[in-house]
Design an enzyme around this catalytic site. Sequence first.
Site, PDB file in Angstrom:
ATOM      1  N   GLU A 178       0.824  -1.202   0.000  1.00 20.51           N
ATOM      2  CA  GLU A 178       0.000   0.000   0.000  1.00 20.51           C
ATOM      3  C   GLU A 178       0.862   1.257   0.000  1.00 20.51           C
ATOM      4  O   GLU A 178       1.837   1.354   0.728  1.00 20.51           O
ATOM      5  CB  GLU A 178      -0.926   0.009   1.214  1.00 20.51           C
ATOM      6  CG  GLU A 178      -1.930  -1.143   1.249  1.00 20.51           C
ATOM      7  CD  GLU A 178      -2.970  -1.052   0.144  1.00 20.51           C
ATOM      8  OE1 GLU A 178      -3.127   0.042  -0.446  1.00 20.51           O
ATOM      9  OE2 GLU A 178      -3.624  -2.077  -0.130  1.00 20.51           O
ATOM     10  N   CYS A 226      -7.674  -2.428   8.182  1.00 19.38           N
ATOM     11  CA  CYS A 226      -6.359  -2.456   7.523  1.00 19.38           C
ATOM     12  C   CYS A 226      -5.811  -1.041   7.351  1.00 19.38           C
ATOM     13  O   CYS A 226      -4.677  -0.744   7.741  1.00 19.38           O
ATOM     14  CB  CYS A 226      -6.452  -3.158   6.175  1.00 19.38           C
ATOM     15  SG  CYS A 226      -6.695  -4.943   6.277  1.00 19.38           S
ATOM     16  N   HIS A 228      -1.393  -5.781   1.409  1.00 16.31           N
ATOM     17  CA  HIS A 228      -2.562  -6.652   1.316  1.00 16.31           C
ATOM     18  C   HIS A 228      -2.215  -7.917   0.532  1.00 16.31           C
ATOM     19  O   HIS A 228      -1.370  -7.889  -0.369  1.00 16.31           O
ATOM     20  CB  HIS A 228      -3.718  -5.931   0.616  1.00 16.31           C
ATOM     21  CG  HIS A 228      -4.602  -5.174   1.549  1.00 16.31           C
ATOM     22  ND1 HIS A 228      -4.747  -3.804   1.509  1.00 16.31           N
ATOM     23  CD2 HIS A 228      -5.408  -5.603   2.560  1.00 16.31           C
ATOM     24  CE1 HIS A 228      -5.601  -3.425   2.449  1.00 16.31           C
ATOM     25  NE2 HIS A 228      -6.010  -4.490   3.097  1.00 16.31           N
TER      26      HIS A 228
END
Length: 214
Positions: free
Chosen positions: A78, A141, A165
């Site tokens: 991310e 998350c 992820h």
Amino acid sequence: MKILVTGFNPFGGEKINPALEAVKLLPSEINGAEVRWVEIPTVFYKSSEVLEAEILRYQPDAVLCIGQAGGRTGLTPERVAINQDDARIPDNEGNQPIDTPIRIDGASAYFSSLPIKAMVQAIKKQGLPAVVSNSAGTFVCNHLMYQALYLVDKKFPNMRAGFMHIPYMMEQVVNKPNTAGMSLCDIVRGIEVAIEAIVDYKDKDLQLVGGETH
């Protein structure tokens, strides 16, 4: 070098969470770095309390948080976490914040301080799908990634942190037609080489295209 890797417990009706199953299988040393894992509850705020306690205990140089993103086809480091909780479903203790800032004194967003493009390239070299993700969502998350980087900003300036992820495991998609899955051994290998890249690249990253047009 010491690296802390986190994995969430199951949520949303799932009996397993590939993030937790994968981090349990990581070796204790990767590319010369000492690696420790910790289970994180899929609960707003409690997740970051557990993370901070483990950071204080272990004093890692880097934190890599791992989370399940059902439906994604590859491993996705991310780029950014936003200062907003907006839960589509309740967390594991029934909390469902809507349009709620995570930290009043925090930035609107924090960018990963891990070498996300080097991580993607390392994973791809193993023959596994990977791409930079530009949204970590608005559930736990994103919350944990934001909190980890908030801790870097406010308390642990010499630590690096970020989030990746991962897809469903294959057994999770048996009754989910047209939904991507990945074997646990491939997920573990992808995380391992991502950690290798974290060790190798430290405070720099590869200058490669990782953006999107929309």
